[in-house]
Design an enzyme around this catalytic site. Structure first.
Site, PDB file in Angstrom:
ATOM      1  N   HIS A   1     -23.303 -17.262 -44.838  1.00 29.85           N
ATOM      2  CA  HIS A   1     -22.432 -15.942 -45.312  1.00 29.85           C
ATOM      3  C   HIS A   1     -23.495 -14.959 -45.495  1.00 29.85           C
ATOM      4  O   HIS A   1     -24.340 -15.060 -46.318  1.00 29.85           O
ATOM      5  CB  HIS A   1     -21.868 -16.136 -46.957  1.00 29.85           C
ATOM      6  CG  HIS A   1     -21.191 -14.896 -47.327  1.00 29.85           C
ATOM      7  ND1 HIS A   1     -19.677 -15.013 -47.820  1.00 29.85           N
ATOM      8  CD2 HIS A   1     -21.334 -13.876 -47.420  1.00 29.85           C
ATOM      9  CE1 HIS A   1     -19.541 -13.860 -47.951  1.00 29.85           C
ATOM     10  NE2 HIS A   1     -20.533 -12.928 -48.010  1.00 29.85           N
TER      11      HIS A   1
ATOM     12  N   HIS B   1     -24.508 -10.528 -44.528  1.00 30.67           N
ATOM     13  CA  HIS B   1     -24.353  -9.324 -44.431  1.00 30.67           C
ATOM     14  C   HIS B   1     -25.502  -8.660 -43.523  1.00 30.67           C
ATOM     15  O   HIS B   1     -26.779  -8.401 -43.912  1.00 30.67           O
ATOM     16  CB  HIS B   1     -23.963  -8.337 -45.426  1.00 30.67           C
ATOM     17  CG  HIS B   1     -22.818  -8.892 -46.142  1.00 30.67           C
ATOM     18  ND1 HIS B   1     -21.354  -8.357 -46.004  1.00 30.67           N
ATOM     19  CD2 HIS B   1     -22.774  -9.764 -47.198  1.00 30.67           C
ATOM     20  CE1 HIS B   1     -20.700  -8.882 -46.672  1.00 30.67           C
ATOM     21  NE2 HIS B   1     -21.275  -9.991 -47.603  1.00 30.67           N
TER      22      HIS B   1
ATOM     23  N   LYS C   1     -12.555 -13.655 -41.835  1.00 34.27           N
ATOM     24  CA  LYS C   1     -12.752 -13.308 -43.184  1.00 34.27           C
ATOM     25  C   LYS C   1     -11.543 -12.548 -43.924  1.00 34.27           C
ATOM     26  O   LYS C   1     -11.029 -11.548 -43.544  1.00 34.27           O
ATOM     27  CB  LYS C   1     -14.011 -12.547 -43.284  1.00 34.27           C
ATOM     28  CG  LYS C   1     -14.423 -11.969 -44.460  1.00 34.27           C
ATOM     29  CD  LYS C   1     -14.896 -13.189 -45.457  1.00 34.27           C
ATOM     30  CE  LYS C   1     -15.009 -12.763 -47.182  1.00 34.27           C
ATOM     31  NZ  LYS C   1     -16.357 -12.317 -47.142  1.00 34.27           N
TER      32      LYS C   1
ATOM     33  N   HIS D   1     -12.951 -14.175 -49.685  1.00 35.97           N
ATOM     34  CA  HIS D   1     -13.526 -13.375 -50.860  1.00 35.97           C
ATOM     35  C   HIS D   1     -12.304 -13.437 -51.826  1.00 35.97           C
ATOM     36  O   HIS D   1     -11.587 -12.869 -51.835  1.00 35.97           O
ATOM     37  CB  HIS D   1     -13.752 -11.819 -50.630  1.00 35.97           C
ATOM     38  CG  HIS D   1     -14.277 -11.219 -51.718  1.00 35.97           C
ATOM     39  ND1 HIS D   1     -15.598 -10.540 -51.735  1.00 35.97           N
ATOM     40  CD2 HIS D   1     -13.842 -10.801 -53.211  1.00 35.97           C
ATOM     41  CE1 HIS D   1     -15.818 -10.273 -53.054  1.00 35.97           C
ATOM     42  NE2 HIS D   1     -14.900 -10.354 -53.537  1.00 35.97           N
TER      43      HIS D   1
ATOM     44  N   HIS E   1     -19.089 -17.628 -51.626  1.00 35.97           N
ATOM     45  CA  HIS E   1     -19.962 -17.229 -52.958  1.00 35.97           C
ATOM     46  C   HIS E   1     -19.317 -17.543 -54.200  1.00 35.97           C
ATOM     47  O   HIS E   1     -18.682 -16.628 -55.023  1.00 35.97           O
ATOM     48  CB  HIS E   1     -20.338 -15.613 -52.932  1.00 35.97           C
ATOM     49  CG  HIS E   1     -19.321 -14.507 -52.394  1.00 35.97           C
ATOM     50  ND1 HIS E   1     -17.862 -14.562 -52.872  1.00 35.97           N
ATOM     51  CD2 HIS E   1     -19.543 -13.729 -51.366  1.00 35.97           C
ATOM     52  CE1 HIS E   1     -17.421 -13.773 -52.415  1.00 35.97           C
ATOM     53  NE2 HIS E   1     -18.176 -13.107 -51.520  1.00 35.97           N
TER      54      HIS E   1
ATOM     55  N   LEU F   1     -20.768  -8.831 -56.186  1.00 36.84           N
ATOM     56  CA  LEU F   1     -19.470  -9.042 -56.302  1.00 36.84           C
ATOM     57  C   LEU F   1     -19.389 -10.728 -55.618  1.00 36.84           C
ATOM     58  O   LEU F   1     -19.907 -10.577 -54.461  1.00 36.84           O
ATOM     59  CB  LEU F   1     -18.441  -8.037 -55.821  1.00 36.84           C
ATOM     60  CG  LEU F   1     -18.284  -6.826 -56.786  1.00 36.84           C
ATOM     61  CD1 LEU F   1     -17.354  -5.991 -55.979  1.00 36.84           C
ATOM     62  CD2 LEU F   1     -17.733  -7.381 -58.228  1.00 36.84           C
TER      63      LEU F   1
ATOM     64  N   ASP G   1     -25.044 -14.489 -48.930  1.00 39.51           N
ATOM     65  CA  ASP G   1     -24.362 -13.288 -49.373  1.00 39.51           C
ATOM     66  C   ASP G   1     -25.595 -12.215 -49.674  1.00 39.51           C
ATOM     67  O   ASP G   1     -25.079 -11.198 -50.244  1.00 39.51           O
ATOM     68  CB  ASP G   1     -23.582 -13.269 -50.634  1.00 39.51           C
ATOM     69  CG  ASP G   1     -22.549 -12.273 -50.610  1.00 39.51           C
ATOM     70  OD1 ASP G   1     -22.506 -11.504 -49.630  1.00 39.51           O
ATOM     71  OD2 ASP G   1     -22.083 -11.921 -51.706  1.00 39.51           O
TER      72      ASP G   1
END
Ligand code: NCD
Ligand code: ZN
Length: 350
Positions: free
Chosen positions: A18, A20, A104, A141, A179, A224, A252
Site C-alpha cells: 500500500h 502513494h 481500490k 479504505h 491500513h 487517515l 501507506d
C-alpha cells in the site's frame, strides 16, 4: 536467540502492499526511497485526476518507470480507482492487462483525493461480482464518512455497517482492509477467513494517538485512518507478529508538501518510505519477533496476490542514524517521520 541480541538479519526482499507515489516532481523525489527497500509496491490510484481506467494505469506505470533512477530495480503493481461509473468491461480489461492487480474503494470524501469515490456501495454490485468472478482483489479504505460518527470510531462503524454484509454477499471476493487501526478490524479479518487480509502501516505499529498532541498539535503525525488508543496499537502489533498470512506490510507512505501539512487545515498522510523497512524491523525487534518479519514483509503479501516472492535478499543491521529534518521536492519540502530523530536499523547493500 532473543531479538534484542540480534545485530543483523537477512530476509527475502520485501514488498510494500500500500503506497502513494504521487506524480511529477513528487514522484521523482519519493520513488528512490521505496525502490531502495522494496521489490514491488501496490501503487494507490488517488492522483488528483484519479486512475480510473486501464489506459490511465498504463500511462501512470510508464511515468513511474521513467522516474526510476538508472540501476534500480522496482516493479509498480497498479490499481484502479473505483467509482460509481466503473464498468464491468473496465474490470475485465484490468484483469486481462496483467498490470492492474487490484481495485481500490474509497468512500467518497473519506480521505485525500477521494471525492470521486463511491457514495453508495449498492451501485457497484455488478463490478464487485465481476471482480469476484475474475479474482481481482478489492482494496478498501474502511471508514464511514458519516459526520455523526466520531472520527476515532469510523473504522469500526465501517465494519458494522458495510463490511460484514459485503463479506457475506461476495464470499469469493478477495478483500484487503487497508491500513487497519483498531482491534475491531483485526478481529474482523481473523474471523473472515483466508480471502480477507489487512495491511498494517509502520506508523500505526509505532504510535498511538498521544503522538498527535505531544507537547502541541503535531500535523506530521496526522493520517487517515487517524492514530488510535494504545490498546488498538497493541492489537495491531499482535496481528503483525502473529505469523498469520492474513496480515502483511503496507506502509501507506503518503507524502504531502510541508505547507499542506503545517496549515490551519492540514492534510492527512505520513511519509515513511525513507525508513520503512527499518521502522518495521524496530517494531519487530522490540516485540522479540524478528523471526516473523520475513513472513509479514516478504511472504504473506505475494501469497495473497498470487504472485511469487522476490528471490533476492535484503540485509538489515542494528545501527543508529538520524533522519534528515526535511527532503527537498522542487520548491517544496517533505517532512518525513522521525525528522531530526533517530532510526535504529540500517539497510545494507548486498
Ligand atoms: C493518503 C493520501 O495522502 O493519499 N493519506 C493518508 O492519511 N493515509 C490517503 C489514504 O490512504 O487515506
Ligand atoms: Zn493510503
Amino acid at each position: 536467540m532473543k531479538s534484542t541480541e540480534i545485530e543483523e538479519i537477512r530476509i527475502l526482499r520485501p514488498d510494500d502492499w500500500h503506497l502513494h507515489l504521487r506524480d511529477g516532481i513528487m514522484l521523482r523525489t519519493v520513488l528512490p526511497d521505496t525502490a531502495a527497500r522494496f521489490g514491488r509496491a501496490i501503487v494507490m490510484p488517488n492522483l488528483k485526476a484519479p486512475v480510473t481506467t486501464v489506459a490511465a494505469a498504463q500511462a501512470y506505470r510508464q511515468r513511474i518507470l521513467a522516474a526510476l533512477p538508472e540501476g534500480m530495480a522496482f516493479t509498480p503493481l497498479m490499481t484502479l480507482y473505483l467509482t460509481e461509473a466503473t464498468t464491468v468491461e473496465e474490470i475485465r480489461a484490468a484483469k486481462a492487462s496483467g498490470i492492474v492487480h487490484a481495485v481500490k474503494y474509497y468512500p467518497a470524501g473519506a480521505t485525500t483525493n477521494s471525492e470521486n469515490g463511491v457514495r453508495d456501495l449498492r451501485r457497484v454490485n455488478a463490478v464487485l461480482a465481476a471482480m469476484e468472478e475474475l479474482d481481482l482483489p478489492l482494496l478498501m479504505h474502511g471508514e464511514v464518512t458519516d459526520p455523526a460518527v466520531d472520527v476515532f470510531d469510523r473504522e469500526a462503524a465501517f465494519i458494522d455497517r458495510h463490511l460484514l454484509s459485503l463479506r457475506r454477499d461476495f464470499p469469493g471476493l478477495r478483500m484487503v482492509l487497508e491500513h487497519v487501526t483498531t482491534r475491531a478490524a483485526v478481529d474482523f479479518v481473523q474471523a473472515a477467513g483466508p480471502r480477507t487480509a489487512a495491511t498494517i502501516t509502520a506508523h500505526h505499529l509505532l504510535l498511538n494517538r498521544n503522538a498527535l498532541f505531544q507537547g502541541g498539535i503535531r500535523p506530521h503525525h496526522y493520517c487517515l485512518p487517524v492514530l488510535k488508543r494504545e490498546q488498538h496499537r497493541q492489537a495491531l502489533l499482535a496481528a503483525a507478529i502473529s505469523g498469520s498470512p492474513q496480515f502483511f506490510l503496507g506502509t501507506d507512505s503518503a507524502p504531502h508538501p510541508r505547507s499542506a501539512k503545517e496549515s490551519a487545515c492540514g492534510c492527512a498522510g505520513i511519509y515513511t518510505a525513507h525508513a520503512a523497512i527499518e521502522l518495521y524491523a524496530e517494531v519487530f525487534a522490540q516485540a522479540n519477533a524478528l523471526d516473523r518479519l520475513e513472513g509479514f514483509a516478504s511472504r504473506h503479501g505475494p501469497a495473497f496476490y498470487g504472485l511469487p516472492c522476490n528471490h533476492d535478499q535484503t540485509a538489515l543491521r542494528r545501527e543508529t542514524w538520524t533522519v534528515p529534518e526535511s527532503m527537498h521536492s522542487g520548491e517544496e519540502t517533505i517532512v518525513p517521520l522521525r525528522a531530526g530523530e533517530q532510526v535504529f536499523w540500517r539497510i545494507l547493500r548486498i
